[in-house]
Enzyme design. Structure first.
Site, short mmCIF file in Angstrom:
data_model
loop_
_atom_site.label_atom_id
_atom_site.label_comp_id
_atom_site.label_asym_id
_atom_site.label_seq_id
_atom_site.Cartn_x
_atom_site.Cartn_y
_atom_site.Cartn_z
CE1 TYR A 55 113.48 67.54 69.28
CE2 TYR A 55 114.41 69.77 69.21
CZ TYR A 55 113.98 68.62 68.57
OH TYR A 55 114.03 68.56 67.20
CE LYS A 71 116.20 65.84 67.75
NZ LYS A 71 116.22 64.71 66.79
#
Ligand code: NAD
Lengths: 233, 148
Positions: free
Chosen positions: A141, A145
Site C-alpha cells: 500500500y 500510495k
C-alpha cells in the site's frame, strides 16, 4: 453545471467527496466496483457506473459513460483503493500486485484517459495516504500510495498550464476500510494522532473540494496531508 | 549481495558488491528499468517486492536505487510513479524493520556522478545503518526541489 467524476464513491471517503462536490454545485458521475454506487448516485442526483478501474475494458466503459453525458467534465477524483495488509515476510505476490494494480494502476489508467477530456482549468485530485511515509504491514500500500504522489507531480507538470493535479494524503479515517482493523490496533493508531481523534470522511472531502475548486487555482503538484498531525508526530 | 539494477553502467559499478545470483542474506539492491506501460511499471515494482521479500526472510538490508529526477516527480509519469513508489517502499521497510533492526534506504542517482559513487554509497549505508528510511541523493538534480 460542471461534471465531477469520483471513483470508489459507493461508500466511505468517496461517498463523502461526492456529496461535498454535489453541494458545491457539480453534477456527478460516480464509479465503483460495488453496485451500491447506483444507490449513492441516486441519493446525490448523479449517475453511477459499476466498473473496475484496474480493468482496461471497464476503463473504456467509464470513458463511454462520460462521453454520453454530453458535456466535458471539470473534476476527476481518483479515490478508489484497497488494502491487503501483512508484514512483508508473509505478504504474497498476489497481495502485492492487487494493491499496486488498483491504487496506482487504476489511478494512472483513469487519469490518462480522462485528463484529455477535462475542460481547461479543470482539476484532478488523487487520494494518496499518510502511510506512504511509512507503516508496518503496508509495503504494498505504501508503494502504491507513494506511486500516486509520483504520478500527481509528473501529471501536474505534464498537464500544466491547462489542468491542475494535486493529492490528498489522509491519515486514519473512519470507514469500512479501517473498521475492519482489530479494535486494539485502531486504538493504538488513534493514540498516535496529535489531534487525538480519527478523521471522518468529511474531513477528506473538504480538502478535496478545496483542491478541486478555483480557490486553489495556484496550487498544483502538491500533497495535502489531512491526518491530524500524524505525518510528523 | 543480490543485486538487480537495470542501468548497465550502474550494474557494472555495483558488480564488486554482488550480482543477480548473489546472496540475499547479505542484502539486496534493486534499481528499476525505465518503463513506458503500466504492465512494465507493475513488473518493476513486483521485482522490487520479490527482492525485498527475500531480504525480509533473512533480516537483510535493502537499498533501492532510483532516478533522482523521477524521485522528485519529474519526467514520464510512470517512471515517477515507480521511483516515488520505491521511496515510499523504503520508508515502509525501515518502519516495519525497526524492531528487528532491519535496514532499508533509497539512493537517488542523477547519472552525472560516476556510478562508482553509488556503489560506495551502498557500501557506506549498509555498513553504518545511516539514512534509515531516507532517500540519499547522489548528484545535484534534486537541489531546489523537495522529495514528496
Ligand atoms: N480510511 C482511511 O483511513 C484511509 C487512509 C488513507 C487513505 N485512504 C484512501 O482513501 C480512499 C477511500 O478509502 P475508504 O476508507 O473510503 O475505503 P472503503 O473501502 O470504504 O472504500 C473504497 C471504495 O473503493 C471501491 N473500490 C475498490 N476497488 C475498486 C476498483 N478496482 N474499482 C472501482 N472501485 C473500487 C470499493 O468498492 C469502495 O466502495 C482509498 O483510496 C484509501 O486507500 C483511506
Amino acid at each position: 453545471m460542471s461534471l465531477a467524476i469520483v471513483t470508489g464513491a459507493a461508500r466511505g471517503i468517496g461517498q463523502a467527496i461526492a456529496a461535498r462536490l454535489a453541494e458545491a454545485g457539480h453534477a456527478l458521475l460516480l464509479v465503483d466496483l460495488d453496485e451500491r454506487v447506483h444507490d449513492t448516485a441516486a441519493e446525490l442526483g448523479g449517475s453511477g457506473v459499476r466498473a473496475d478501474i484496474a480493468d482496461p475494458a471497464d476503463v473504456a466503459r467509464i470513458v463511454a459513460a462520460v462521453q454520453e453525458r454530453g458535456s466535458a467534465p471539470r473534476v476527476l477524483v481518483n479515490n478508489a483503493g484497497i488494502t491487503r495488509d501483512s508484514l512483508l515476510r508473509s505478504m504474497d505476490e498476489a497481495a502485492f500486485r492487487a494493491v499496486v494494480r488498483v491504487n496506482l494502476g487504476g489511478t494512472h489508467a483513469l487519469t490518462e484517459v480522462i485528463a484529455p477530456l477535462l475542460v481547461d482549468h479543470g482539476a484532478v485530485v488523487n487520494i494518496s495516504s499518510r502511510a506512504q511515509l511509512g507503516n508496518v504491514g503496508q509495503f504494498n500500500y505504501g508503494i502504491a500510495k507513494g506511486g500516486v504522489i509520483g504520478l500527481t507531480r509528473a501529471h501536474a507538470l505534464a498537464f500544466a498550464p491547462r489542468l491542475r493535479v494535486n493529492a490528498v494524503a489522509p491519515g486514519f479515517v473512519e470507514s469500512e476500510m479501517t473498521l475492519a482493523m482489530p479494535a486494539e490496533v485502531r486504538q493504538r493508531v488513534v493514540d498516535a494522532i496529535p489531534l487525538e481523534v480519527p478523521g471522518q470522511p468529511l474531513d477528506i472531502a473538504e480538502a478535496v473540494e478545496w483542491l478541486a475548486s478555483d480557490a486553489a487555482s495556484y496550487v498544483t503538484g502538491q500533497v495535502l496531508y489531512s491526518c491530524g498531525g500524524r505525518s510528523f508526530a | 549481495m543480490r543485486i538487480e539494477v537495470a542501468d548497465a553502467a550502474l550494474a557494472t559499478a555495483l558488480g564488486g558488491l554482488g550480482s543477480s545470483g548473489g546472496r540475499a542474506e547479505d542484502g539486496v539492491v534493486f534499481g528499476p528499468a525505465r518503463v513506458t506501460t503500466w504492465a512494465e511499471a507493475e513488473e518493476e515494482l513486483t521485482r522490487a517486492y520479490r527482492l525485498a521479500h527475500a531480504a525480509a526472510q533473512e533480516n537483510a538490508p535493502v537499498v533501492f536505487v532510483v532516478d533522482a529526477a523521477a524521485a522528485v516527480g519529474r519526467g514520464a509519469p510512470l517512471d515517477a510513479a515507480v521511483a516515488v513508489g520505491l521511496v515510499a517502499g523504503g520508508r515502509c521497510l525501515a518502519f516495519e524493520g525497526l524492531r528487528k533492526d532491519e535496514y532499508a534506504s533509497v539512493i537517488g542517482y542523477d547519472g552525472a556522478e560516476p556510478p562508482s559513487r553509488v556503489a560506495a554509497t551502498v557500501e557506506f549505508l549498509v555498513a553504518t545503518g545511516v539514512g534509515r528510511g531516507q532517500t540519499v541523493m547522489v548528484g545535484s538534480a534534486h537541489v531546489g526541489a523537495m522529495l514528496p
